[in-house]
Write a protein that holds these residues in place. Sequence first.
Motif, PDB file in Angstrom:
ATOM      1  N   LYS A 222       0.857  -1.198   0.000  1.00 55.56           N
ATOM      2  CA  LYS A 222       0.000   0.000   0.000  1.00 55.56           C
ATOM      3  C   LYS A 222       0.884   1.236   0.000  1.00 55.56           C
ATOM      4  O   LYS A 222       1.876   1.299   0.737  1.00 55.56           O
ATOM      5  CB  LYS A 222      -0.924  -0.014   1.217  1.00 55.56           C
ATOM      6  CG  LYS A 222      -1.830   1.211   1.313  1.00 55.56           C
ATOM      7  CD  LYS A 222      -1.331   2.204   2.318  1.00 55.56           C
ATOM      8  CE  LYS A 222      -2.051   3.539   2.274  1.00 55.56           C
ATOM      9  NZ  LYS A 222      -1.599   4.458   3.314  1.00 55.56           N
TER      10      LYS A 222
ATOM     11  N   GLY B 215       0.832   5.414   0.387  1.00 57.24           N
ATOM     12  CA  GLY B 215       0.074   6.582   0.827  1.00 57.24           C
ATOM     13  C   GLY B 215       0.297   7.781  -0.089  1.00 57.24           C
ATOM     14  O   GLY B 215       1.094   7.728  -1.042  1.00 57.24           O
ATOM     15  N   GLY B 216      -0.413   8.865   0.216  1.00 57.20           N
ATOM     16  CA  GLY B 216      -0.427  10.044  -0.640  1.00 57.20           C
ATOM     17  C   GLY B 216       0.941  10.643  -0.930  1.00 57.20           C
ATOM     18  O   GLY B 216       1.257  10.971  -2.087  1.00 57.20           O
TER      19      GLY B 216
ATOM     20  N   THR C  28       4.911   4.201   3.597  1.00 62.69           N
ATOM     21  CA  THR C  28       4.493   5.551   3.919  1.00 62.69           C
ATOM     22  C   THR C  28       5.698   6.497   3.864  1.00 62.69           C
ATOM     23  O   THR C  28       6.684   6.195   3.187  1.00 62.69           O
ATOM     24  CB  THR C  28       3.755   5.554   5.287  1.00 62.69           C
ATOM     25  OG1 THR C  28       3.291   6.862   5.565  1.00 62.69           O
ATOM     26  CG2 THR C  28       4.618   5.049   6.435  1.00 62.69           C
ATOM     27  N   ASP C  29       5.608   7.634   4.566  1.00 57.52           N
ATOM     28  CA  ASP C  29       6.690   8.627   4.474  1.00 57.52           C
ATOM     29  C   ASP C  29       7.572   8.656   5.720  1.00 57.52           C
ATOM     30  O   ASP C  29       8.393   9.556   5.871  1.00 57.52           O
ATOM     31  CB  ASP C  29       6.108  10.015   4.168  1.00 57.52           C
ATOM     32  CG  ASP C  29       5.041  10.437   5.164  1.00 57.52           C
ATOM     33  OD1 ASP C  29       4.840   9.719   6.173  1.00 57.52           O
ATOM     34  OD2 ASP C  29       4.398  11.476   4.946  1.00 57.52           O
TER      35      ASP C  29
ATOM     36  N   GLY D 100       8.696   3.636   9.832  1.00 56.42           N
ATOM     37  CA  GLY D 100       8.114   2.680  10.767  1.00 56.42           C
ATOM     38  C   GLY D 100       7.248   3.389  11.788  1.00 56.42           C
ATOM     39  O   GLY D 100       6.949   4.577  11.658  1.00 56.42           O
TER      40      GLY D 100
ATOM     41  N   TYR E 261       6.750   4.691  15.580  1.00 62.46           N
ATOM     42  CA  TYR E 261       7.564   5.211  16.683  1.00 62.46           C
ATOM     43  C   TYR E 261       6.681   5.366  17.928  1.00 62.46           C
ATOM     44  O   TYR E 261       5.455   5.308  17.842  1.00 62.46           O
ATOM     45  CB  TYR E 261       8.146   6.568  16.308  1.00 62.46           C
ATOM     46  CG  TYR E 261       9.266   6.509  15.286  1.00 62.46           C
ATOM     47  CD1 TYR E 261      10.591   6.760  15.666  1.00 62.46           C
ATOM     48  CD2 TYR E 261       9.012   6.202  13.953  1.00 62.46           C
ATOM     49  CE1 TYR E 261      11.627   6.709  14.731  1.00 62.46           C
ATOM     50  CE2 TYR E 261      10.041   6.148  13.016  1.00 62.46           C
ATOM     51  CZ  TYR E 261      11.335   6.402  13.410  1.00 62.46           C
ATOM     52  OH  TYR E 261      12.358   6.352  12.482  1.00 62.46           O
TER      53      TYR E 261
ATOM     54  N   ASP F 281       5.078  10.788  17.378  1.00 61.93           N
ATOM     55  CA  ASP F 281       5.260  11.217  15.984  1.00 61.93           C
ATOM     56  C   ASP F 281       6.702  11.665  15.727  1.00 61.93           C
ATOM     57  O   ASP F 281       7.155  12.670  16.299  1.00 61.93           O
ATOM     58  CB  ASP F 281       4.268  12.360  15.681  1.00 61.93           C
ATOM     59  CG  ASP F 281       4.225  12.693  14.193  1.00 61.93           C
ATOM     60  OD1 ASP F 281       5.192  12.354  13.472  1.00 61.93           O
ATOM     61  OD2 ASP F 281       3.229  13.296  13.756  1.00 61.93           O
ATOM     62  N   PRO F 282       7.443  10.949  14.870  1.00 57.81           N
ATOM     63  CA  PRO F 282       8.857  11.298  14.648  1.00 57.81           C
ATOM     64  C   PRO F 282       9.039  12.656  13.976  1.00 57.81           C
ATOM     65  O   PRO F 282      10.129  13.224  14.021  1.00 57.81           O
ATOM     66  CB  PRO F 282       9.361  10.159  13.753  1.00 57.81           C
ATOM     67  CG  PRO F 282       8.145   9.607  13.095  1.00 57.81           C
ATOM     68  CD  PRO F 282       7.020   9.795  14.061  1.00 57.81           C
ATOM     69  N   ARG F 283       7.985  13.184  13.378  1.00 59.99           N
ATOM     70  CA  ARG F 283       8.108  14.504  12.739  1.00 59.99           C
ATOM     71  C   ARG F 283       8.192  15.628  13.770  1.00 59.99           C
ATOM     72  O   ARG F 283       8.803  16.654  13.515  1.00 59.99           O
ATOM     73  CB  ARG F 283       6.914  14.776  11.830  1.00 59.99           C
ATOM     74  CG  ARG F 283       6.927  13.899  10.638  1.00 59.99           C
ATOM     75  CD  ARG F 283       6.063  14.410   9.523  1.00 59.99           C
ATOM     76  NE  ARG F 283       6.035  13.387   8.498  1.00 59.99           N
ATOM     77  CZ  ARG F 283       7.030  13.156   7.655  1.00 59.99           C
ATOM     78  NH1 ARG F 283       8.111  13.912   7.659  1.00 59.99           N
ATOM     79  NH2 ARG F 283       6.949  12.176   6.781  1.00 59.99           N
TER      80      ARG F 283
ATOM     81  N   ALA G 252      -1.929   8.678  17.167  1.00 62.56           N
ATOM     82  CA  ALA G 252      -0.945   8.356  16.118  1.00 62.56           C
ATOM     83  C   ALA G 252      -1.684   7.895  14.872  1.00 62.56           C
ATOM     84  O   ALA G 252      -2.161   6.764  14.804  1.00 62.56           O
ATOM     85  CB  ALA G 252      -0.004   7.255  16.608  1.00 62.56           C
ATOM     86  N   GLN G 253      -1.785   8.776  13.875  1.00 66.42           N
ATOM     87  CA  GLN G 253      -2.584   8.435  12.694  1.00 66.42           C
ATOM     88  C   GLN G 253      -1.751   7.756  11.605  1.00 66.42           C
ATOM     89  O   GLN G 253      -2.106   7.810  10.432  1.00 66.42           O
ATOM     90  CB  GLN G 253      -3.275   9.688  12.166  1.00 66.42           C
ATOM     91  CG  GLN G 253      -2.399  10.931  12.047  1.00 66.42           C
ATOM     92  CD  GLN G 253      -1.880  11.197  10.648  1.00 66.42           C
ATOM     93  OE1 GLN G 253      -2.600  11.039   9.672  1.00 66.42           O
ATOM     94  NE2 GLN G 253      -0.615  11.575  10.541  1.00 66.42           N
ATOM     95  N   VAL G 254      -0.677   7.094  12.010  1.00 68.87           N
ATOM     96  CA  VAL G 254       0.177   6.434  11.000  1.00 68.87           C
ATOM     97  C   VAL G 254      -0.547   5.260  10.333  1.00 68.87           C
ATOM     98  O   VAL G 254      -0.285   4.957   9.174  1.00 68.87           O
ATOM     99  CB  VAL G 254       1.543   6.030  11.624  1.00 68.87           C
ATOM    100  CG1 VAL G 254       1.386   5.103  12.812  1.00 68.87           C
ATOM    101  CG2 VAL G 254       2.477   5.443  10.596  1.00 68.87           C
TER     102      VAL G 254
HETATM  103  P1  ADP Z   1       0.150   7.908   4.314  1.00 71.42           P
HETATM  104  O1  ADP Z   1      -0.215   9.070   3.469  1.00 71.42           O
HETATM  105  O2  ADP Z   1       1.329   7.146   3.821  1.00 71.42           O
HETATM  106  O3  ADP Z   1      -1.027   7.036   4.649  1.00 71.42           O
HETATM  107  P2  ADP Z   1      -0.060   9.162   6.927  1.00 71.42           P
HETATM  108  O4  ADP Z   1       0.130  10.631   6.901  1.00 71.42           O
HETATM  109  O5  ADP Z   1      -1.444   8.642   7.040  1.00 71.42           O
HETATM  110  O6  ADP Z   1       0.691   8.538   5.674  1.00 71.42           O
HETATM  111  O7  ADP Z   1       0.775   8.522   8.120  1.00 71.42           O
HETATM  112  C1  ADP Z   1       2.148   8.774   8.212  1.00 71.42           C
HETATM  113  C2  ADP Z   1       2.412   9.905   9.184  1.00 71.42           C
HETATM  114  O8  ADP Z   1       2.005   9.502  10.488  1.00 71.42           O
HETATM  115  C3  ADP Z   1       3.846  10.267   9.336  1.00 71.42           C
HETATM  116  O9  ADP Z   1       4.235  11.242   8.396  1.00 71.42           O
HETATM  117  C4  ADP Z   1       3.960  10.737  10.767  1.00 71.42           C
HETATM  118  O10 ADP Z   1       4.120  12.147  10.854  1.00 71.42           O
HETATM  119  C5  ADP Z   1       2.619  10.380  11.387  1.00 71.42           C
HETATM  120  N1  ADP Z   1       2.717   9.738  12.699  1.00 71.42           N
HETATM  121  C6  ADP Z   1       1.982  10.115  13.779  1.00 71.42           C
HETATM  122  N2  ADP Z   1       2.296   9.367  14.834  1.00 71.42           N
HETATM  123  C7  ADP Z   1       3.246   8.488  14.436  1.00 71.42           C
HETATM  124  C8  ADP Z   1       3.964   7.433  15.095  1.00 71.42           C
HETATM  125  N3  ADP Z   1       3.757   7.134  16.381  1.00 71.42           N
HETATM  126  N4  ADP Z   1       4.871   6.719  14.361  1.00 71.42           N
HETATM  127  C9  ADP Z   1       5.075   6.993  13.060  1.00 71.42           C
HETATM  128  N5  ADP Z   1       4.424   7.992  12.389  1.00 71.42           N
HETATM  129  C10 ADP Z   1       3.522   8.726  13.061  1.00 71.42           C
END
Ligand code: ADP
Length: 247
Positions: free
Chosen positions: A6, A8-9, A172-173, A176, A178, A181-183, A207-209
């Motif tokens: 999969k 992501g955007g 994704t971007d 993995g 974390y 949020d690593p950003r 955490a919306q990862v």
């Molecule tokens: P995609 O477009 O690939 O679906 P998302 O934006 O939905 O990507 O999810 C990836 C993002 O989730 C990352 O850029 C990161 O900033 C955010 N994120 C929030 N919490 C976490 C976490 N605990 N671990 C990893 N990423 C996280």
Amino acid sequence: MLIVQKFGGTSVANRERIFAVARLIAQAAKMGAQVVAVVSAQGDMTDELIERAIAINPRASAREMDAYLATGEQMSVGLLAMALEKLGYSAVTLTGWQAGLETDSVYGNARILRLGSDRIVRELEGGKIVLVTGFQGWNEAGDITTLGRGGSDTTAVALAAFLHADLCKIYTDVDGVYDCDPRNNPNAMKFDWLSYEKMRRLIAGGAQVLHDRSVEMAQQHGIAIEVLSSFTGNPGTIVCSETRRGD
Ligand code: ADP
Ligand code: ASP
Ligand code: MG
């Protein structure tokens, strides 16, 4: 070997990224795997589509919004198929309804019920790489439904479950999952693996990862998910059960 990937955007945001993703898919196909790739709308496309709709009618009906929002994913699979063709691979795009992803009728937040078609399997058996639009399906009224924001993850896990895939890789971007949020947190610690329960707690904490329903579905069907970056070659994070981890 059947792999569901999969993207992501951000992973398919522009021409360069589309080709980078096409090469990742091609790599798996070259190794002899049957590949189903689920793709999200490019970059901030879904947000832009919502803005444009609100400018026309902030109270548009949920049915029309779903049919309209589903187009973002249709554009990205189309471009990806063209990139794969350019690289010499044979790919076919399927929308949620062509793939037979049946959902309930909760427009804007529909739940996947079953895969009511063998179209994907037929295309794989015909030697095609199958590109499926994320985030959408169709309901018993024959209408297009969407699965809620971030729902492409759930499309991927549902397909992995229905097709008995050997691997389910969510690209994704970030590289993995974390502990935060690593950003926003330079000291965030990456997990090599974590349980479904722990992943669900992280999501509940914001955490919306991953889409929450994707983890729920993975747990229900015992699907191990790998969350990894489409930008680096780094190993990602495995989300699975304690027992599976010991395999
Ligand atoms: P995609 O477009 O690939 O679906 P998302 O934006 O939905 O990507 O999810 C990836 C993002 O989730 C990352 O850029 C990161 O900033 C955010 N994120 C929030 N919490 C976490 C976490 N605990 N671990 C990893 N990423 C996280
Ligand atoms: N494109 C949809 C969204 O932005 C679905 C997804 O990306 O998973 O929410
Ligand atoms: Mg997402």
